[in-house]
Design a protein around this motif. Structure first.
Motif, PDB file in Angstrom:
ATOM      1  N   THR A 152      -7.888  40.237  77.850  1.00 34.90           N
ATOM      2  CA  THR A 152      -8.054  41.619  78.306  1.00 34.90           C
ATOM      3  C   THR A 152      -7.770  41.788  79.793  1.00 34.90           C
ATOM      4  OG1 THR A 152     -10.439  41.350  78.643  1.00 34.90           O
ATOM      5  CG2 THR A 152      -9.707  42.188  76.488  1.00 34.90           C
ATOM      6  N   LYS A 153      -8.016  40.748  80.581  1.00 31.68           N
ATOM      7  CA  LYS A 153      -7.728  40.829  82.021  1.00 31.68           C
ATOM      8  C   LYS A 153      -6.326  40.334  82.363  1.00 31.68           C
ATOM      9  CE  LYS A 153     -12.461  40.888  83.577  1.00 31.68           C
ATOM     10  NZ  LYS A 153     -13.484  40.270  84.412  1.00 31.68           N
ATOM     11  N   GLY A 154      -5.541  39.933  81.352  1.00 35.12           N
ATOM     12  CA  GLY A 154      -4.148  39.599  81.563  1.00 35.12           C
ATOM     13  C   GLY A 154      -3.833  38.172  81.948  1.00 35.12           C
ATOM     14  N   HIS A 155      -4.829  37.276  81.948  1.00 31.36           N
ATOM     15  CA  HIS A 155      -4.539  35.870  82.271  1.00 31.36           C
ATOM     16  C   HIS A 155      -3.659  35.246  81.185  1.00 31.36           C
ATOM     17  CE1 HIS A 155      -4.941  31.951  84.032  1.00 31.36           C
ATOM     18  NE2 HIS A 155      -5.463  31.481  82.914  1.00 31.36           N
ATOM     19  N   TRP A 156      -3.972  35.543  79.936  1.00 26.55           N
ATOM     20  CA  TRP A 156      -3.122  35.139  78.817  1.00 26.55           C
ATOM     21  C   TRP A 156      -2.401  36.394  78.348  1.00 26.55           C
ATOM     22  CZ3 TRP A 156      -7.214  32.107  75.457  1.00 26.55           C
ATOM     23  CH2 TRP A 156      -7.557  30.916  76.113  1.00 26.55           C
ATOM     24  N   ALA A 157      -1.097  36.374  78.385  1.00 26.25           N
ATOM     25  CA  ALA A 157      -0.312  37.573  78.067  1.00 26.25           C
ATOM     26  C   ALA A 157      -0.326  37.874  76.575  1.00 26.25           C
ATOM     27  CB  ALA A 157       1.130  37.393  78.527  1.00 26.25           C
ATOM     28  N   ALA A 158      -0.646  39.115  76.229  1.00 31.12           N
ATOM     29  CA  ALA A 158      -0.526  39.575  74.841  1.00 31.12           C
ATOM     30  C   ALA A 158       0.962  39.763  74.556  1.00 31.12           C
ATOM     31  CB  ALA A 158      -1.287  40.873  74.642  1.00 31.12           C
ATOM     32  N   ILE A 159       1.413  39.225  73.428  1.00 25.73           N
ATOM     33  CA  ILE A 159       2.845  39.210  73.112  1.00 25.73           C
ATOM     34  C   ILE A 159       3.182  40.121  71.945  1.00 25.73           C
ATOM     35  CG2 ILE A 159       4.692  37.681  72.274  1.00 25.73           C
ATOM     36  CD1 ILE A 159       3.196  35.478  73.938  1.00 25.73           C
ATOM     37  N   GLY A 160       2.280  40.256  71.012  1.00 28.96           N
ATOM     38  CA  GLY A 160       2.529  41.065  69.824  1.00 28.96           C
ATOM     39  C   GLY A 160       1.358  40.964  68.882  1.00 28.96           C
ATOM     40  N   SER A 161       1.633  41.230  67.619  1.00 32.45           N
ATOM     41  CA  SER A 161       0.572  41.179  66.619  1.00 32.45           C
ATOM     42  C   SER A 161       1.171  40.751  65.284  1.00 32.45           C
ATOM     43  CB  SER A 161      -0.080  42.555  66.485  1.00 32.45           C
ATOM     44  OG  SER A 161      -1.163  42.487  65.598  1.00 32.45           O
ATOM     45  N   LEU A 162       0.405  40.000  64.529  1.00 30.30           N
ATOM     46  CA  LEU A 162       0.774  39.565  63.181  1.00 30.30           C
ATOM     47  C   LEU A 162      -0.480  39.608  62.315  1.00 30.30           C
ATOM     48  CD1 LEU A 162       2.928  36.338  63.789  1.00 30.30           C
ATOM     49  CD2 LEU A 162       3.760  38.518  62.887  1.00 30.30           C
ATOM     50  N   PRO A 163      -0.301  39.687  60.989  1.00 29.47           N
ATOM     51  CA  PRO A 163      -1.469  39.486  60.111  1.00 29.47           C
ATOM     52  C   PRO A 163      -2.088  38.123  60.428  1.00 29.47           C
ATOM     53  CG  PRO A 163       0.418  40.242  58.852  1.00 29.47           C
ATOM     54  CD  PRO A 163       0.923  39.934  60.232  1.00 29.47           C
TER      55      PRO A 163
END
Length: 144
Positions: free
Chosen positions: A74-85
């Motif tokens: 949530t604070k951006g240290h680990w980048a969110a890339i997408g979503s999958l089931p």
């Protein structure tokens, strides 16, 4: 550059940074306590310059199913890339053994410890970075 606030919900795919500048993929499985999420960490490695192919992630080996603070995403240290089931059944989550009463005895680990696990798994650092805690990183390896 300031980090962008991101969401960490079940299914979110994110990148865990390695010492060599590459990233390892992970997925949020569930939030089980306020601010604490269960994650799966995969052997899928990518370079920041490569296109990330989420379609091959389901074929990747699971390194660990563990829990950490959701703030890493949530604070951006680990980048969110997408979503999958969900690629791993949340019932494999170690905290489930402590669900009643109120998760007393359940553990979660810092994002730094998860990064240490990833680096040790890929031979980039030692398996024993914590004095007085021998075997701790190895205990986080998924054996399901």
């Amino acid at each position: 550059m300031p980090r962008v606030r991101q969401t960490a919900v079940p299914g979110t795919i994110f990148g865990i940074p390695r010492k060599d500048g590459k990233i390892v993929m992970g997925q949020v499985l569930e939030e089980w306590f306020p601010g604490v999420m269960c994650i799966a960490v995969f052997e899928y490695v990518s370079s920041p310059s490569e296109e990330i192919k989420l379609s091959v992630l389901p074929l990747s080996t699971v390194i660990s199913v563990t829990s950490t603070a959701s703030s890493a995403i949530t604070k951006g240290h680990w980048a969110a890339i997408g979503s999958l089931p969900l690629l791993v059944d949340p019932r494999f989550s170690p905290h489930r053994n402590f669900a009643a009463p109120k998760y007393v005895g359940a553990e979660w680990h810092s994002s730094v410890m998860i990064e240490d696990l990833v680096n040790a798994h890929f031979g980039l650092s030692t398996w024993e970075p914590y004095p007085g805690m021998p075997g701790h990183l190895r205990s986080l390896i998924f054996s399901g």
